[in-house]
Enzyme design. Structure first.
Site, PDB file in Angstrom:
ATOM      1  N   ASP A   1      13.669 -13.997   1.839  1.00 60.35           N
ATOM      2  CA  ASP A   1      12.885 -13.058   2.533  1.00 60.35           C
ATOM      3  C   ASP A   1      12.976 -13.730   4.052  1.00 60.35           C
ATOM      4  O   ASP A   1      13.155 -14.936   4.005  1.00 60.35           O
ATOM      5  CB  ASP A   1      11.448 -12.891   2.131  1.00 60.35           C
ATOM      6  CG  ASP A   1      11.519 -12.057   0.782  1.00 60.35           C
ATOM      7  OD1 ASP A   1      12.680 -11.373   0.469  1.00 60.35           O
ATOM      8  OD2 ASP A   1      10.501 -12.115   0.003  1.00 60.35           O
ATOM      9  N   LYS A   2      12.557 -12.966   5.145  1.00 58.83           N
ATOM     10  CA  LYS A   2      12.602 -13.441   6.292  1.00 58.83           C
ATOM     11  C   LYS A   2      11.571 -14.537   6.607  1.00 58.83           C
ATOM     12  O   LYS A   2      12.102 -15.401   7.271  1.00 58.83           O
ATOM     13  CB  LYS A   2      12.196 -12.215   7.212  1.00 58.83           C
ATOM     14  CG  LYS A   2      12.235 -12.710   8.948  1.00 58.83           C
ATOM     15  CD  LYS A   2      11.883 -11.360   9.645  1.00 58.83           C
ATOM     16  CE  LYS A   2      11.990 -11.764  11.139  1.00 58.83           C
ATOM     17  NZ  LYS A   2      11.549 -10.553  11.961  1.00 58.83           N
TER      18      LYS A   2
END
Length: 240
Positions: free
Chosen positions: A107-108
């Protein structure tokens, strides 16, 4: 490619020097040397194993497959292209290796180990749901995990899919910190698992995948090539 020989413009394109037209301009300006000789002809054949190709003082190495370990920082997306955010591929743009892509996604806002390669076969084996490759995360949670929550996670929890998650391994690291080992790679899986036991993730970091451990000397955003021994570990991790 005839044997080990490749057109110089194609060689430069595959190593991400630029597009075919950009490469031809670079050649015309004398920025490329082959074995110490300035070469301007795009059709010049080079032996990818024997010839030394230098672009603006930087030696370029052609390899069929390349393998890198990246300590992914938060705020960077696990992609090769994005119109709005910095990508992991951009962090490795100076490797001289073309076609690198991330093996899976973080995930970012997630940090830690991300394998970058152009070996599609290895990536497929490591990501195949049938292989059950271990992925280890360290997380700081909103609340301390209860004994009941640990038991649920180690049995498998409902994250809204057809089946519960496969059993995880939970290690309590003190306070609200845990180490979690899973063998799947579902979208936002760790965060969804924590929600399933009425908790939340404050920060998340992957420390291992397929038996490969994150090099703790790498600061977020730094990367290095994998050793032969590390590549062998990954190859073994992706075996049936």
């Amino acid at each position: 490619m005839e044997g080990n020989k490749l057109r110089l413009d194609k060689f430069l394109c595959e190593l991400k020097v630029g597009t075919r037209s950009q490469v031809k301009k670079e050649l015309k300006q004398g920025f490329v040397k082959v074995n110490g000789e300035t070469v301007t002809e795009p059709e010049r054949k080079v032996d990818v194993e024997k010839d030394q190709v230098v672009y603006k003082g930087r030696t370029l190495s052609y390899r069929k497959y390349a393998y890198y370990m990246l300590n992914k920082p938060a705020g960077v997306v696990s992609s090769t292209k994005d119109n709005t955010c910095l990508t992991v591929a951009e962090l490795l743009k100076d490797t001289g290796c073309g076609g690198l892509f991330p093996v899976g996604r973080l995930d970012k806002d997630t940090e830690g180990l991300l394998i970058m390669t152009n070996d599609g076969s290895l990536a497929h084996r490591l990501l195949s749901p049938r292989k059950h490759v271990d992925k280890v995360y360290e997380a700081e949670l909103e609340e301390e995990l209860s004994k009941e929550a640990v038991k649920d996670l180690e049995s498998g929890v409902d994250i809204g899919e057809d089946r519960p998650t496969l059993p995880a391994k939970v290690e309590l690291l003190g306070g609200k910190r845990i180490r979690l080992t899973i063998t799947e790679g579902k979208f936002h899986q760790v965060k969804r698992m924590m929600r399933a036991v009425r908790n939340g993730v404050v920060s998340l970091r992957r420390t291992s995948m397929g038996g490969l451990m994150l090099d703790e000397s790498l600061r977020p955003g730094e990367y290095r090539e994998l050793s032969e021994e590390e590549i062998a570990v990954l190859q073994k991790g992706g075996m049936p």
